[in-house]
Scaffold this motif. Structure first.
Motif, short mmCIF file in Angstrom:
data_model
loop_
_atom_site.label_atom_id
_atom_site.label_comp_id
_atom_site.label_asym_id
_atom_site.label_seq_id
_atom_site.Cartn_x
_atom_site.Cartn_y
_atom_site.Cartn_z
N GLY A 84 -26.32 -15.02 8.40
CA GLY A 84 -26.48 -15.89 7.17
C GLY A 84 -25.93 -17.25 7.45
O GLY A 84 -26.73 -18.46 7.13
N GLN A 85 -24.96 -17.42 7.99
CA GLN A 85 -24.41 -18.69 8.27
C GLN A 85 -25.02 -19.38 9.31
O GLN A 85 -25.45 -20.61 9.31
N ILE A 87 -28.32 -18.91 9.80
CA ILE A 87 -29.59 -19.17 9.64
C ILE A 87 -29.54 -20.53 8.79
O ILE A 87 -30.38 -21.30 8.83
N ARG A 88 -28.30 -20.53 7.92
CA ARG A 88 -28.26 -21.69 7.15
C ARG A 88 -28.06 -23.13 7.96
O ARG A 88 -28.69 -23.97 7.74
N ARG A 91 -31.31 -23.83 9.77
CA ARG A 91 -32.35 -24.53 8.89
C ARG A 91 -32.11 -25.87 8.29
O ARG A 91 -32.82 -26.81 7.98
N GLN A 101 -34.81 -23.83 1.77
CA GLN A 101 -34.95 -22.33 1.46
C GLN A 101 -36.20 -22.10 1.08
O GLN A 101 -36.80 -21.10 1.48
N ILE A 115 -34.26 -15.48 0.52
CA ILE A 115 -33.52 -16.09 1.57
C ILE A 115 -32.02 -16.85 1.12
O ILE A 115 -31.17 -16.86 1.95
N GLN A 116 -31.99 -16.95 -0.12
CA GLN A 116 -30.76 -17.24 -0.71
C GLN A 116 -29.81 -16.23 -0.39
O GLN A 116 -28.68 -16.54 -0.03
N GLU A 119 -28.58 -16.02 3.46
CA GLU A 119 -27.75 -17.01 3.82
C GLU A 119 -26.35 -16.73 3.10
O GLU A 119 -25.44 -17.26 4.05
N SER A 120 -26.26 -16.16 1.92
CA SER A 120 -24.97 -15.93 1.38
C SER A 120 -24.18 -14.97 1.82
O SER A 120 -23.06 -14.70 1.86
#
Length: 150
Positions: A84-85, A87-88, A91, A101, A115-116, A119-120
């Motif tokens: 997730g990190q 991906i964030r 992006r 997002q 998506i939220q 990423e979390s």
């Protein structure tokens, strides 16, 4: 009447009549070749393994078997926080993959909430969504690391 005592009738016998051979399952190429050489009637049927592939460690089928056999509650598999990190980071970094997002969600045809949570690190593992995000951002779906940066 005396003829009836001399005959025997078998009910429920696995081989009817006694003259036909039972069906056997041949395991291995050598046994198949031997059956072909002997002239036996051979029927082949391809079976597809779907539940627990032996070559995949940590497969979903094994986890589901564990869930089925357990008496207590077993938490579902989650996407690792490092993916997730990654991906964030990909992006939000300046360049061709910079998007919000909501924009990413629109490109992968998924809700922005998915998506939220992805990423979390709170998302339940959804390989189809991970593959779509990986395709759009050009990252590895297993690690989240960029594919085009060396």
């Amino acid at each position: 009447m005396s003829d009836d005592w001399d005959t025997v009738t078998k009910i429920g016998s696995k081989t009817s009549g006694g003259s036909s051979q039972r069906e056997t399952v041949v395991r291995g190429k050598g046994a198949l070749n031997q059956a072909q050489r002997s002239g036996a009637i051979i029927g082949t049927e391809k079976k597809f393994a779907t539940g627990n592939p032996a070559n995949k460690s940590g497969s979903e089928g094994q986890r589901l078997t564990k869930v089925d056999r357990a008496d207590d509650i077993i938490a579902p598999n989650k996407v690792p926080a490092e993916i997730g990190q990654n991906i964030r980071n990909r992006r939000s970094k300046e360049g061709p993959y910079k998007m919000t997002q909501a924009q990413l969600a629109q490109k992968v045809n998924a809700p922005a909430k998915d998506i939220q949570t992805l990423e979390s690190g709170d998302a339940i593992k959804n390989q189809a969504l991970l593959n779509k995000v990986a395709r759009v951002l050009k990252i590895s779906p297993k690690t989240g690391l960029p594919l085009d940066e060396k």
